[in-house]
Design a protein around this motif. Structure first.
Motif, PDB file in Angstrom:
ATOM      1  N   GLY A   1      21.613  57.023  20.725  1.00 34.36           N
ATOM      2  CA  GLY A   1      21.385  57.326  21.853  1.00 34.36           C
ATOM      3  C   GLY A   1      19.960  58.075  22.057  1.00 34.36           C
ATOM      4  N   ILE A   2      19.952  58.595  20.704  1.00 34.09           N
ATOM      5  CA  ILE A   2      18.285  59.190  20.650  1.00 34.09           C
ATOM      6  C   ILE A   2      17.446  58.782  19.574  1.00 34.09           C
ATOM      7  N   ARG A   3      16.132  58.974  20.011  1.00 37.25           N
ATOM      8  CA  ARG A   3      14.959  58.654  19.334  1.00 37.25           C
ATOM      9  C   ARG A   3      13.834  59.780  18.758  1.00 37.25           C
ATOM     10  N   LEU A   4      13.534  60.928  17.772  1.00 36.51           N
ATOM     11  CA  LEU A   4      13.056  61.545  17.212  1.00 36.51           C
ATOM     12  C   LEU A   4      11.734  60.831  17.379  1.00 36.51           C
ATOM     13  N   VAL A   5      10.888  60.981  17.774  1.00 34.08           N
ATOM     14  CA  VAL A   5       8.991  60.043  17.771  1.00 34.08           C
ATOM     15  C   VAL A   5       7.963  60.994  17.449  1.00 34.08           C
ATOM     16  N   ALA A   6       8.294  62.577  17.579  1.00 31.87           N
ATOM     17  CA  ALA A   6       7.528  63.635  17.344  1.00 31.87           C
ATOM     18  C   ALA A   6       7.752  64.368  16.852  1.00 31.87           C
ATOM     19  N   ALA A   7       7.574  66.188  16.147  1.00 33.96           N
ATOM     20  CA  ALA A   7       7.769  66.770  15.534  1.00 33.96           C
ATOM     21  C   ALA A   7       6.882  67.794  15.337  1.00 33.96           C
TER      22      ALA A   7
ATOM     23  N   ASP B   1      -0.921  71.353  18.080  1.00 39.57           N
ATOM     24  CA  ASP B   1      -0.614  69.710  16.874  1.00 39.57           C
ATOM     25  C   ASP B   1       0.130  68.898  18.113  1.00 39.57           C
ATOM     26  N   ALA B   2       0.433  69.586  18.955  1.00 36.52           N
ATOM     27  CA  ALA B   2       1.058  68.660  20.038  1.00 36.52           C
ATOM     28  C   ALA B   2      -0.016  67.873  21.003  1.00 36.52           C
TER      29      ALA B   2
ATOM     30  N   SER C   1      -1.377  64.454  18.495  1.00 33.36           N
ATOM     31  CA  SER C   1      -0.104  63.769  18.728  1.00 33.36           C
ATOM     32  C   SER C   1       0.688  62.992  19.147  1.00 33.36           C
ATOM     33  N   LEU C   2       0.848  63.975  20.298  1.00 29.12           N
ATOM     34  CA  LEU C   2       2.014  63.271  21.263  1.00 29.12           C
ATOM     35  C   LEU C   2       1.291  62.632  22.239  1.00 29.12           C
ATOM     36  N   ARG C   3       1.842  61.295  22.305  1.00 30.54           N
ATOM     37  CA  ARG C   3       1.143  60.999  23.227  1.00 30.54           C
ATOM     38  C   ARG C   3       2.314  60.167  24.874  1.00 30.54           C
TER      39      ARG C   3
END
Length: 220
Positions: free
Chosen positions: A28-34, A40-41, A44-46
């Motif tokens: 039920g959880i999908r890691l999309v970025a670390a 860095d965020a 890298s993060l949208r």
């Protein structure tokens, strides 16, 4: 249902890796970025591709509140879980009342379990505010504050609401009827002068009052 898309921003490599492994293996959880920090965020993060962000409060190039606010500007519906190695729940009081919904706090130094982390992610995604149970259970009302108007049972109910429990879950925890818990919650709102509002979630407002007007017990 689609899995919740979760991003992690944590500067400690081992802790970041542990969180990533845990989330990647959770149904039920999908890691999309670390990410390793605020910059860095930002690169890298949208925000549109994230449902919940786990953010370390203290980053070498910024702080979790700043990163969370930046993500919220891009995606107002994103949930934010702040992580800290110290008891820093009061940091959430820096948020304005109209932006407080969907912000939660977990302590990295408490006995945080995978179940508690996943539950916090799920409730935060739904717009609730969740405070670390290990920290809330050691708190008491400040003398002469607004929470003094609550009965012992009402304060207990408010503390469980602050942990993110629904009224149904609180009823099961305390062995009460759902109707009794509903009555306690309504009495809490009345005692704290909280009214229904389209802008402010009354439950989140009550949790903010809990944050502002409690302190750690001397023996905790």
């Amino acid at each position: 249902m689609h899995p919740l898309r979760v991003a992690v921003v944590e500067d400690q490599p081992l802790y970041r890796q542990m969180l990533g492994l845990l989330l990647s293996s959770t149904t039920g959880i999908r890691l999309v970025a670390a990410c390793a920090g605020a910059q860095d965020a930002a690169r890298s993060l949208r925000a549109s591709e994230v449902d919940v962000a786990l953010l370390d409060l203290h980053l070498p190039d910024g702080d979790g509140l700043g990163v969370g606010r930046a993500l919220r500007r891009e995606n107002p519906g994103i949930g934010i879980v702040i992580l800290s190695a110290s008891d820093s729940m009061h940091a959430l009081l820096e948020l304005d009342a109209d932006e407080a919904a969907g912000w939660s706090y977990l302590s990295k130094s408490s006995a945080l379990t995978a179940h508690a982390l996943v539950r916090a992610i799920q409730h935060t995604a739904a717009g609730r505010t969740v405070l670390d149970p290990a920290v809330t259970r050691g708190r008491a009302p400040r003398p002469h504050g607004p929470l003094d108007a609550l009965s012992a049972r009402q304060f207990e109910v408010l503390g469980l609401a602050a942990e993110g429990l629904t009224n149904h879950a609180i009823a099961e925890r305390l062995g009460l009827s759902r109707r009794s818990v509903d009555a306690h919650v309504n009495a809490i709102y009345h005692a704290l002068g909280i009214q229904s509002s389209t802008a402010h979630n009354p439950r989140v407002t009550a949790v903010r009052s809990y944050l502002a007007h409690t302190a750690r017990r001397a023996h905790a």
